[in-house]
Structure formats: C-alpha cells, structure tokens
Design an enzyme around this catalytic site. Structure first.
Site, PDB file in Angstrom:
ATOM      1  N   ASP A 203      -4.615  35.024  20.004  1.00 28.80           N
ATOM      2  CA  ASP A 203      -5.330  34.959  21.277  1.00 28.80           C
ATOM      3  C   ASP A 203      -4.353  35.303  22.396  1.00 28.80           C
ATOM      4  OD1 ASP A 203      -7.323  34.088  23.356  1.00 28.80           O
ATOM      5  OD2 ASP A 203      -8.320  33.258  21.608  1.00 28.80           O
ATOM      6  N   HIS A 277      -9.241  38.915  24.175  1.00 33.06           N
ATOM      7  CA  HIS A 277      -8.369  37.801  23.782  1.00 33.06           C
ATOM      8  C   HIS A 277      -7.108  38.288  23.071  1.00 33.06           C
ATOM      9  CE1 HIS A 277     -10.920  34.331  24.822  1.00 33.06           C
ATOM     10  NE2 HIS A 277     -11.937  35.108  24.508  1.00 33.06           N
ATOM     11  N   GLU A 344     -16.187  37.793  24.214  1.00 33.56           N
ATOM     12  CA  GLU A 344     -15.702  37.736  25.599  1.00 33.56           C
ATOM     13  C   GLU A 344     -14.749  38.878  25.942  1.00 33.56           C
ATOM     14  OE1 GLU A 344     -15.976  32.939  26.396  1.00 33.56           O
ATOM     15  OE2 GLU A 344     -14.115  33.712  25.567  1.00 33.56           O
TER      16      GLU A 344
END
Length: 629
Positions: A203, A277, A344
């Site tokens: 991440d 990410h 995302e």
C-alpha cells in the site's frame, strides 16, 4: 431453563436437546445439529488418541496433543492402534458421508470416550476445535491448570460449513506485524473455523514482501517515519526524521507462514494492491508513475497525502514490473487465488497524462474506468499465466470485468450481486457488516474512525443476499484495516468478538442464527479468551447515545443497549455511578448546566460495562442539523 426431555421407554438413557441455557455447550460457530445427552465424560490422567493407519491425520493429532498436554498436564499418547480402548478416536470415513463434505465432522461423547469422524483431515481438525470448546475454559491456558475437573458433556454433533470461503483480512502495511504475531492471529482464527487469511501486503505506507528481482521495493519501500496519534492528520515528516519504521517478510518468512497455516488447514491469500494505493512501489521505482516528479515522493507515514499513488496503465514498464512481482508472489503462495486490489484508484492523474490519452485513443477507451478495466484485464492475463485466479475489489466491475475475474464486494453487497449475475465468483466483505476497523462502541472511548459497527450489526451479515446468484457466492470475510491499529493487542481487540459474528454467518445454517442465543455464547467465550490472554472488546455492554431536542430547546438523550438484560445507571453530577444511582428507564432531560453524563451498565448486582463519560457538548454536536430554508 428450557429443555426438551425425551425419555426412551426401552432404556434408562435420557436425551436432552438444549436451547441456549446456562448448562448448554457454548459453541461458536453454532453447529448444524447438536444433541446433548445426560452425563459427562471425564478425561483421564493418561489420554490415548487413536488415529488409525490412514495418512494425513498426524497434523490433527499433533495439534490436539499439544493443547491437551499443555493445559491438563496429563500424559497424552498418540497411537495408530490400541489394544485398550482409546480416550479419543480420530476416524476418517471409509465411505464418504456426503452431507459432511470436505470440512464437516461427526463428534460424539459418551461413557466410553470421544470419537470424531470425517471424510477429510480438515473435518477432523474442525471437530477438534468443537471438542476443545466443550472442555472447561482452562483448556485455553498456556500453562497447566491444576484442580480442574476435565469434564465433557455427552453430546452427538453433526456439523459442516455453509460456505467454503471463511476469511479474515489482516492489513500488515499501515502497521507492520511480525511473523510471530501473524502466527498468533492464525491460531486465533482456526479456533472459530476460519479457513482463509487474506494478507494485505502492499500500500502507500509500505511494501511488505520481498521481491528478489526488485530489491528496492523493500530496501526503500518498506519503511516510513514512525508516527503516533490520529492517522491521516499527522504532520508531514521532515527530512531529518528517520525512515526506519516498518519492515517486510522475506521469502523464507512467507514460506514459513504458509506452512504454519497449512498445518492448521488454513489458506493464505496475498494481496498486491494496484493500480492505486501504490505509493511504496512508486517511491522505489519512480518510472512506474505517470506523473513527473515522482522521484521526489516518499513512502507515506500517515500524513494527508496529495501525491499520485497510481501506476501508469499506459506504460509497458508497468506490466513488466507486475509480471516480475506476480511471478515471485505466485511461487510463494499455493492458494489458487491472488488478490490484486483495484480499489480507490485516483484517476485524476491519468487524465493529465498524454500517454494515457494516447492509450485511450489506441484502444478505443471512452472513460477512465475503462482505462482501469484495460489495466485489470492485462493484469488478469499475467495472473492466469502463473496458474492462478485473479481477484479484485468491486471497483474492477466499473469499466467491464475480465472474463474470469473474481470479485470481492466491499462497498456494500450490490457489486457482488451484479458480478454474480454476470457469472463471476464473489466473496462478500461489505463495510456494512464486516469492516473490523470500524468503531465498536461510542467514539468517546474508541480510536476515531469515520464509522461504527456494533456486534449486533455484524451478526446480521448475510453472505448470499437476495438477488445474488447463490451458486457464484464463494463465501465471505471480515477485513481489518490497520490505520488506527498500532499494535497486536489492538488487532485482537478489534477482531473479537465481531469475528465470532462473521464466523457464525459463514459456517452455521442461516436458519440457526439467533442473536438471543448468540450473545450468551459470546459472553462465555470472553472467559475463554481471558484464559488464553487474548484481548477482546467489551463494547457489547456499552450503551449507545442518541441526542435530540425537546420542547423549549431542551436537550434530551436516549440510551440503548445491544443486550436486553442490562440496566443502565447514570449521573450528571460528575460522580461515578453504580447501581445505587438512578436507573435509566426513559429518555433523559439534560440539566441546563450539566457538562457531562456518566453511565455504566449492570446485570443484576454486577457491573459488566465500562464507565463511559459523555461530554454534553459532544451530544450537542451530534444533534441533527437544522435545515435552513
């Protein structure tokens, strides 16, 4: 206490089928069928475990022997055959019992001893977990427990799981957890018949797995600046703050973890989160970014981030990089699925890129979700070339799914329903019920996260909701993101008891789920966790606060509890209430000058909840906003 007594006229045997009573076995998850008979079996000082001559049973017998020998202090002997009767028999069926499948078991305890039968060793292992829950709570002790009568009720249990995929996800990126801690988590999971650990390995805050062909992923990407406080609002690190916080698992570490899991009939699924990410990867290899200046980026330390954390979908360098990563990761994890993130992804940086625009024109892509779909489909081919199945978060649906992609539905269940109708495999992990990073109690006592998830809400989790194609639902899992989880004791606190609710939703028959029989079992398991020195949240005892404005602009607060048999006592005078204080019976009028409300819950004469202090100003901030016309 409710019992159904069935007296057999042909014998003196009395069979008792229990509803939830003080004496009923408190098994989590609830078995498919349990019949409790009169009487108890006492473990002898010398325990013989018989496993026969079939292969594959040593893992189960070794596990059981260690648990019994440690807590009871007894001598435990494992034999392939015995001339004398065995204490515990672990039996593989010579003819498969179709209803048990690969993970089901049949357990019975009577005056002669204990028998567990199953079609496969995994079923025996889960039968052992149930057997351990039938023993006194001291069986969970890490040291010998003297002066305990090791009694087991006479039972006949037939049990098998509702879903094949029963998982928990642990984020080891936002805060790194050691190999030993991950093993502890595995040990806790299997007690409740979870069979999959999803490791979120990469991440913005770090890259946690060694990739030998890309060493900078860990030499540079695995470390950031240690910060303590409110994640997302930390001050930006200064140049002189050491970047030494974090860590990673070597490939030997991963092999060790995978074997440890295998020995407990647990699969481990890796997640490499791309194309969003991905700050740790971009910091290590700036050429992966579409944005100029990426060579100045640093691994995020929890500060508010304004940099581009996406991979460049239009560059062949990105796919060469991913092929190297996936080749090495696929070789370390035997589990058939690989999770490649997909959530995302901030596409605004792609919109500024000439190379992405050229890609869109070349591939006839009309939208940026279609650009991500292009990326995901290429990634799926790479994953499949390594002999694995591709899985991603439900955002991968938006631009069009690849032909064989499996979907993990986290933004509610609608994405999973849609994917199942399109013929894709689905794992349900919706925020609504299964996000363990959410607050479990009021935010005055919990590390602040943007939403809350009470135990009774987690227990409502239905992995196969109306509208889904049930045959495409593999199962479900709960996810623990660790932005606000700084240490392993907090990992435990956030997982249990909500993990119990998820376990029961995934294992037990839908028609057997009942909150009123579930929470008494949870309370009994609190005592077992105490023995095991596993931390858990007592939030189920904490009341919820609902403020509103009454007549003459007077503040009113309503209190409620998840458990029906609790009393709430309160004070507005700044003192600490006990059961001799006023008891809550109706919504409270807040005195004009009071500045805090204190509450505590009791069951009868015993306090069970935490003392909570609610500032009156906080209640006022929670009032519904007045609509200005």
């Amino acid at each position: 206490m409710k019992k159904l007594l069935l007296f057999l006229s042909c014998s003196l045997l009395c069979v008792v089928t229990y509803a939830q009573t003080d004496n009923a076995p408190a098994i989590i998850p609830e078995p498919v069928k349990i019949t409790t008979k009169q009487g108890e079996y006492t473990l002898p000082k010398r325990i013989y475990i018989e496993i026969g001559t079939k292969t594959g049973l040593s893992l189960v017998s070794t596990y059981l022997k260690a648990k019994l020998a440690t807590a009871t202090g007894s001598t435990v002997i494992v034999r392939n055959s015995l001339t004398a009767p065995a204490t515990i028999k672990l039996l593989l069926n010579t003819k498969p019992d179709e209803q048990l499948g690969t993970e089901g078991y049949h357990l019975w305890v009577n005056t002669k001893g204990i028998s567990i039968s199953a079609n496969e060793p995994a079923g025996l292992f889960y039968g052992v977990q149930t057997l351990l829950q039938l023993l006194p709570k001291q069986i969970e002790s890490a040291t010998a427990a003297p002066d305990v009568k090791w009694l087991i009720p006479h039972v006949d249990i037939i049990d098998y799981p509702r879903f094949a995929w029963r998982g928990l996800m642990l984020d080891v990126v936002r805060h790194f957890f050691t190999k030993a801690e991950v093993k502890q988590y595995m040990d806790q999971m299997v007690r409740y018949k979870f069979n999959l650990l999803h490791l979120h390995l990469t991440d913005d805050e770090g890259w946690r797995i060694e990739i030998k062909s890309l060493p900078r992923l860990t030499t540079v990407g695995a470390y950031n600046v240690k910060k303590v406080g409110q994640f997302g609002s930390f001050s930006p690190p200064t140049a002189d703050e050491p970047r030494t916080y974090g860590g990673f698992y070597t490939q030997e570490d991963i092999k060790e973890l995978v074997q440890y899991a295998k020995d407990r009939f647990l699969n481990v699924m890796p997640e490499i989160d791309v194309p969003g990410h991905s700050m740790a990867a971009v910091v290590a290899y700036p050429e992966l970014s579409v944005t100029p200046g990426a060579d100045k980026y640093v691994v995020r330390s929890g500060e508010n981030m304004q940099s581009d954390n996406t991979l460049n979908p239009s560059s062949e360098k990105t796919y060469v990089f991913l092929d190297k990563v996936i080749t090495e990761v696929a070789g370390l994890f035997p589990f058939q699925y690989m999770h490649l993130g997909g959530d995302e992804c901030d596409k605004k940086y792609w919109a500024k890129s000439d190379s992405v625009t050229a890609l869109m024109q070349r591939e006839n892509l009309k939208t940026y979700p279609e650009v991500q779909s292009y990326f995901e489909k290429r990634l799926e081919k790479i994953v499949e070339s390594k002999g694995k199945k591709f899985m991603g978060w439900d955002e991968i649906i938006e631009g069009g799914l690849g032909p064989n992609a499996a979907v993990m539905s986290w933004r509610g269940t609608n994405g999973g329903i849609t994917a199942s109708k399109l013929g894709h495999e689905v794992v349900m992990s919706p925020t609504t019920y299964a996000y363990l990073d959410y607050m479990q109690s009021d935010r005055i006592t919990e590390p602040h996260v943007y939403d809350a998830l009470r135990l009774n809400k987690s227990y409502e989790f239905e992995p196969s909701p109306d509208g889904a194609d049930a045959k495409m639902i593999l199962g479900g899992q709960a996810n623990l993101w660790t932005e606000q989880v700084f240490n392993f004791r907090q990992v435990e606190y956030m997982t249990w008891p909500r993990g119990f609710a998820i376990a029961e939703s995934l294992w037990s028959p839908k028609e057997k789920k009942n909150w009123n029989t579930f929470y008494p079992r949870v309370e009994k398991h609190f005592a077992r966790l105490d023995e095991a020195e596993i931390k858990y949240a007592p939030a189920v005892y904490d009341p919820a606060f609902t403020p509103k404005m009454g007549a003459n602009d007077q503040l009113i607060v309503q209190l409620s509890t998840e458990i029906a048999d609790l009393d709430i006592y309160y004070s507005f005078d700044n003192s600490l209430p006990d059961r001799f204080y006023p008891k809550y019976t109706e919504p409270l009028l807040v005195p004009k000058d009071a500045y805090q409300l204190r509450v505590i819950t009791y069951r009868g004469k015993q306090p069970v909840g935490r003392m909570l202090t609610m500032p009156i100003d906080e209640l006022k901030r929670r009032l519904p906003r007045t609509v200005v016309k």
